[in-house]
Scaffold this motif. Structure first.
Motif, PDB file in Angstrom:
ATOM      1  N   PHE A   1      56.488  14.220  11.338  1.00 37.10           N
ATOM      2  CA  PHE A   1      55.069  13.884  11.301  1.00 37.10           C
ATOM      3  C   PHE A   1      54.532  14.011   9.883  1.00 37.10           C
ATOM      4  O   PHE A   1      55.159  14.607   8.993  1.00 37.10           O
ATOM      5  N   ALA A   2      53.365  13.439   9.671  1.00 34.47           N
ATOM      6  CA  ALA A   2      52.596  13.597   8.438  1.00 34.47           C
ATOM      7  C   ALA A   2      51.130  13.590   8.835  1.00 34.47           C
ATOM      8  O   ALA A   2      50.722  12.822   9.714  1.00 34.47           O
ATOM      9  N   GLU A   3      50.333  14.447   8.178  1.00 37.32           N
ATOM     10  CA  GLU A   3      48.944  14.559   8.607  1.00 37.32           C
ATOM     11  C   GLU A   3      47.990  14.651   7.439  1.00 37.32           C
ATOM     12  O   GLU A   3      48.340  15.058   6.327  1.00 37.32           O
ATOM     13  N   ASP A   4      46.757  14.256   7.720  1.00 34.25           N
ATOM     14  CA  ASP A   4      45.622  14.388   6.816  1.00 34.25           C
ATOM     15  C   ASP A   4      44.544  15.131   7.596  1.00 34.25           C
ATOM     16  O   ASP A   4      44.112  14.671   8.664  1.00 34.25           O
ATOM     17  N   VAL A   5      44.114  16.292   7.086  1.00 32.04           N
ATOM     18  CA  VAL A   5      43.189  17.163   7.794  1.00 32.04           C
ATOM     19  C   VAL A   5      42.040  17.558   6.871  1.00 32.04           C
ATOM     20  O   VAL A   5      42.250  17.824   5.680  1.00 32.04           O
TER      21      VAL A   5
ATOM     22  N   VAL B   1      65.207  19.342  27.982  1.00 30.64           N
ATOM     23  CA  VAL B   1      65.118  19.240  26.527  1.00 30.64           C
ATOM     24  C   VAL B   1      66.542  19.408  26.005  1.00 30.64           C
ATOM     25  O   VAL B   1      67.079  20.515  25.988  1.00 30.64           O
ATOM     26  N   PRO B   2      67.194  18.310  25.611  1.00 31.36           N
ATOM     27  CA  PRO B   2      68.634  18.364  25.340  1.00 31.36           C
ATOM     28  C   PRO B   2      68.948  18.815  23.921  1.00 31.36           C
ATOM     29  O   PRO B   2      68.051  18.937  23.066  1.00 31.36           O
ATOM     30  N   SER B   3      70.225  19.047  23.661  1.00 35.55           N
ATOM     31  CA  SER B   3      70.646  19.289  22.284  1.00 35.55           C
ATOM     32  C   SER B   3      70.285  18.064  21.456  1.00 35.55           C
ATOM     33  O   SER B   3      70.246  16.937  21.962  1.00 35.55           O
ATOM     34  N   GLY B   4      70.021  18.280  20.182  1.00 29.85           N
ATOM     35  CA  GLY B   4      69.483  17.205  19.355  1.00 29.85           C
ATOM     36  C   GLY B   4      67.971  17.202  19.313  1.00 29.85           C
ATOM     37  O   GLY B   4      67.365  16.311  18.706  1.00 29.85           O
ATOM     38  N   SER B   5      67.355  18.196  19.958  1.00 31.96           N
ATOM     39  CA  SER B   5      65.903  18.388  19.872  1.00 31.96           C
ATOM     40  C   SER B   5      65.624  19.432  18.790  1.00 31.96           C
ATOM     41  O   SER B   5      66.405  20.362  18.589  1.00 31.96           O
ATOM     42  N   TRP B   6      64.483  19.284  18.114  1.00 28.44           N
ATOM     43  CA  TRP B   6      64.183  20.119  16.956  1.00 28.44           C
ATOM     44  C   TRP B   6      62.779  20.699  17.040  1.00 28.44           C
ATOM     45  O   TRP B   6      61.851  20.031  17.497  1.00 28.44           O
ATOM     46  N   ALA B   7      62.636  21.926  16.547  1.00 24.77           N
ATOM     47  CA  ALA B   7      61.335  22.591  16.509  1.00 24.77           C
ATOM     48  C   ALA B   7      60.928  22.872  15.068  1.00 24.77           C
ATOM     49  O   ALA B   7      61.780  23.067  14.185  1.00 24.77           O
ATOM     50  N   VAL B   8      59.620  22.908  14.860  1.00 23.49           N
ATOM     51  CA  VAL B   8      59.014  23.254  13.576  1.00 23.49           C
ATOM     52  C   VAL B   8      57.948  24.304  13.834  1.00 23.49           C
ATOM     53  O   VAL B   8      57.132  24.160  14.757  1.00 23.49           O
ATOM     54  N   LEU B   9      57.941  25.347  13.018  1.00 22.71           N
ATOM     55  CA  LEU B   9      56.936  26.406  13.105  1.00 22.71           C
ATOM     56  C   LEU B   9      56.011  26.356  11.905  1.00 22.71           C
ATOM     57  O   LEU B   9      56.462  26.214  10.760  1.00 22.71           O
ATOM     58  N   ASP B  10      54.705  26.507  12.166  1.00 22.62           N
ATOM     59  CA  ASP B  10      53.705  26.763  11.131  1.00 22.62           C
ATOM     60  C   ASP B  10      53.000  28.063  11.498  1.00 22.62           C
ATOM     61  O   ASP B  10      52.203  28.104  12.432  1.00 22.62           O
ATOM     62  N   HIS B  11      53.329  29.126  10.768  1.00 22.13           N
ATOM     63  CA  HIS B  11      52.710  30.441  10.961  1.00 22.13           C
ATOM     64  C   HIS B  11      51.761  30.677   9.800  1.00 22.13           C
ATOM     65  O   HIS B  11      52.149  30.534   8.633  1.00 22.13           O
ATOM     66  N   GLY B  12      50.507  31.031  10.097  1.00 22.95           N
ATOM     67  CA  GLY B  12      49.526  31.214   9.034  1.00 22.95           C
ATOM     68  C   GLY B  12      48.703  32.476   9.197  1.00 22.95           C
ATOM     69  O   GLY B  12      48.267  32.808  10.303  1.00 22.95           O
ATOM     70  N   ARG B  13      48.501  33.187   8.077  1.00 26.14           N
ATOM     71  CA  ARG B  13      47.616  34.341   8.009  1.00 26.14           C
ATOM     72  C   ARG B  13      46.948  34.332   6.643  1.00 26.14           C
ATOM     73  O   ARG B  13      47.631  34.300   5.610  1.00 26.14           O
ATOM     74  N   GLY B  14      45.604  34.360   6.631  1.00 21.09           N
ATOM     75  CA  GLY B  14      44.948  34.382   5.337  1.00 21.09           C
ATOM     76  C   GLY B  14      43.441  34.396   5.434  1.00 21.09           C
ATOM     77  O   GLY B  14      42.858  34.515   6.527  1.00 21.09           O
ATOM     78  N   ARG B  15      42.812  34.305   4.269  1.00 17.79           N
ATOM     79  CA  ARG B  15      41.355  34.244   4.145  1.00 17.79           C
ATOM     80  C   ARG B  15      41.018  32.970   3.376  1.00 17.79           C
ATOM     81  O   ARG B  15      41.327  32.855   2.199  1.00 17.79           O
ATOM     82  N   TRP B  16      40.382  32.024   4.068  1.00 14.88           N
ATOM     83  CA  TRP B  16      40.246  30.660   3.576  1.00 14.88           C
ATOM     84  C   TRP B  16      38.846  30.365   3.049  1.00 14.88           C
ATOM     85  O   TRP B  16      37.858  30.923   3.539  1.00 14.88           O
ATOM     86  N   PRO B  17      38.741  29.407   2.104  1.00 15.29           N
ATOM     87  CA  PRO B  17      37.438  28.830   1.784  1.00 15.29           C
ATOM     88  C   PRO B  17      36.854  28.133   3.015  1.00 15.29           C
ATOM     89  O   PRO B  17      37.592  27.772   3.942  1.00 15.29           O
ATOM     90  N   TYR B  18      35.552  27.915   2.988  1.00 12.54           N
ATOM     91  CA  TYR B  18      34.894  27.310   4.141  1.00 12.54           C
ATOM     92  C   TYR B  18      35.278  25.850   4.320  1.00 12.54           C
ATOM     93  O   TYR B  18      35.504  25.386   5.447  1.00 12.54           O
ATOM     94  N   ASP B  19      35.351  25.089   3.226  1.00 13.61           N
ATOM     95  CA  ASP B  19      35.600  23.650   3.298  1.00 13.61           C
ATOM     96  C   ASP B  19      36.927  23.362   2.607  1.00 13.61           C
ATOM     97  O   ASP B  19      37.095  23.659   1.425  1.00 13.61           O
ATOM     98  N   VAL B  20      37.868  22.779   3.336  1.00 16.79           N
ATOM     99  CA  VAL B  20      39.197  22.566   2.769  1.00 16.79           C
ATOM    100  C   VAL B  20      39.841  21.347   3.414  1.00 16.79           C
ATOM    101  O   VAL B  20      39.562  21.016   4.573  1.00 16.79           O
ATOM    102  N   ALA B  21      40.697  20.664   2.631  1.00 16.62           N
ATOM    103  CA  ALA B  21      41.445  19.506   3.136  1.00 16.62           C
ATOM    104  C   ALA B  21      42.905  19.664   2.753  1.00 16.62           C
ATOM    105  O   ALA B  21      43.227  20.286   1.731  1.00 16.62           O
ATOM    106  N   TRP B  22      43.781  19.102   3.584  1.00 21.07           N
ATOM    107  CA  TRP B  22      45.195  19.213   3.248  1.00 21.07           C
ATOM    108  C   TRP B  22      45.999  18.066   3.812  1.00 21.07           C
ATOM    109  O   TRP B  22      45.570  17.352   4.716  1.00 21.07           O
ATOM    110  N   ASN B  23      47.207  17.908   3.254  1.00 22.91           N
ATOM    111  CA  ASN B  23      48.274  17.102   3.835  1.00 22.91           C
ATOM    112  C   ASN B  23      49.409  18.037   4.224  1.00 22.91           C
ATOM    113  O   ASN B  23      49.651  19.052   3.574  1.00 22.91           O
ATOM    114  N   TRP B  24      50.087  17.666   5.307  1.00 15.47           N
ATOM    115  CA  TRP B  24      51.299  18.374   5.704  1.00 15.47           C
ATOM    116  C   TRP B  24      52.239  17.379   6.347  1.00 15.47           C
ATOM    117  O   TRP B  24      51.812  16.526   7.134  1.00 15.47           O
ATOM    118  N   GLY B  25      53.509  17.490   5.981  1.00 15.25           N
ATOM    119  CA  GLY B  25      54.528  16.657   6.597  1.00 15.25           C
ATOM    120  C   GLY B  25      55.793  17.459   6.833  1.00 15.25           C
ATOM    121  O   GLY B  25      56.127  18.362   6.057  1.00 15.25           O
TER     122      GLY B  25
END
Length: 357
Positions: free
Chosen positions: A349-353, A207-231
């Motif tokens: 990336f971009a997502e629909d969940v 894994v050479p230089s020029g490689s990139w990481a992204v973190l998604d850290h989550g803690r919470g209390r969510w509704p039962y039904d939910v939709a989101w976009n993330w990019g």
């Protein structure tokens, strides 16, 4: 479920701009002693200042959602790991994608009831561990969260990645309040340099230089039904400065919070305006468009990682597309001077969940 066609204006006007969000500058607890949302925690921060140790146990059981997601993009491969606990189930995944051939190695595990999973109370507070049949993951922080070691192994693939946060590099940490009982703390950390090794079918890849990481850290209390976009995307501007994009949508609507921002040369420029997403979920490999708050970005996908799970009470549908982001971002600095950068070919990336959980 079809999102708006990117070539057609939305049928409804975009959401009204949010008021400027409060910036958190000192440590604060996400929850009050009674388990409800601490109003003093609502806002955004440039570092992970929020103590989320109150998200666990029997209080709010069934609505507690805790996870660590890491994505690493190299010139040749894409790797991802997920460790999560949804109270009643542990849901984990390791995924590897070879960009030249579009070959994938992947394995997921849904463990009911949740067991053999360890998640620290707060970001950087300890090792995160997941074990299940044919899957093992550990995420180990060091140096007060300045270094992360990612280990993951599934049949046919494994990786050992070291992620290093550059000095004085901002993240985007946001508390999203649906109500005093339903709320989420998310840390999105983009444009983090990554190095290490990946092994697929016994063949080692650096894994050479020029490689990139992204973190998604989550803690919470969510509704039962939910939709989101993330990019998200990471890369380098023409002048050599680093840039990271972080955009979201739908799940924050009406809360007064957004998870939108752009990191330029390590400095977060928070976007408090809800951005507008235009894309066609029936044709997810067509270009996507995200605009608002000074951002005008086009995402051109080259691969759709599609997944669907339906276990009755728990169901999930995800289109996570990988591709390249191009566009412009403009902001007014503390000096009251308008700044603008153009970016091109930032891999991300971009997502629909849509989740029922």
């Amino acid at each position: 479920m079809t999102a708006p066609d990117p070539s057609v204006a939305p049928a409804e006007p975009p959401p009204a701009p949010a008021a400027r969000e409060r910036e958190l500058t000192a440590p604060v607890s996400l929850t009050l002693p009674n388990g409800r949302l601490n109003p003093a925690a609502v806002g955004f921060a440039r570092s992970p200042l929020v103590d989320t140790s109150g998200i666990a146990g029997r209080r709010g059981w069934g609505r507690n959602k805790r996870w660590e997601y890491w994505n690493v993009i190299t010139p040749t491969h894409i790797m991802a790991l997920t460790i999560s606990s949804l109270d009643y189930a542990a849901v984990h995944e390791v995924w590897v994608f070879e960009r030249a051939t579009e070959r994938t190695w992947g394995h997921g595990a849904t463990v009911v009831p949740a067991r053999d999973v360890v998640l620290p109370g707060s970001l950087g507070g300890g090792i995160a561990i997941a074990h299940a049949k044919d899957l093992a993951i550990t995420v180990t922080p060091a140096g007060d969260g300045e270094v992360w070691r990612l280990h993951a192994a599934i049949p046919g693939a494994s990786f050992d990645i070291t992620v290093t946060r550059p000095p004085q590099h901002d993240c985007l940490a946001v508390v999203v309040p649906w109500s005093t009982r339903r709320f989420q703390y998310t840390v999105k950390d983009v444009a983090l340099p990554a190095t290490g090794t990946l092994t697929t079918d016994g063949v080692r890849h650096d894994v050479p230089s020029g490689s990139w990481a992204v973190l998604d850290h989550g803690r919470g209390r969510w509704p039962y039904d939910v939709a989101w976009n993330w990019g998200a995307a990471s890369g380098t501007l023409a002048d050599g400065r680093g840039i990271g994009l972080q955009v979201g949508g739908r799940w924050t609507d009406g809360t007064g919070s957004t998870e939108n921002g752009v990191v330029v040369a390590g400095v977060l420029h928070k976007i408090s305006t809800p951005v507008v997403w235009r894309y066609d979920l029936a044709a997810p490999l067509r270009p996507w468009r995200v605009t608002g708050g000074g951002l005008d970005a086009t995402f051109t996908p080259f691969y759709d990682k599609r997944s669907k799970t339906d276990l009755g009470v728990f169901a999930s549908r995800t289109d996570q597309c990988f591709g390249e982001w191009s566009g412009t971002f403009a902001w007014t600095g503390a000096d009251q001077v308008r700044h603008e950068v153009g970016f091109a070919e930032l891999v991300g990336f971009a997502e629909d969940v849509h989740n029922r959980w």
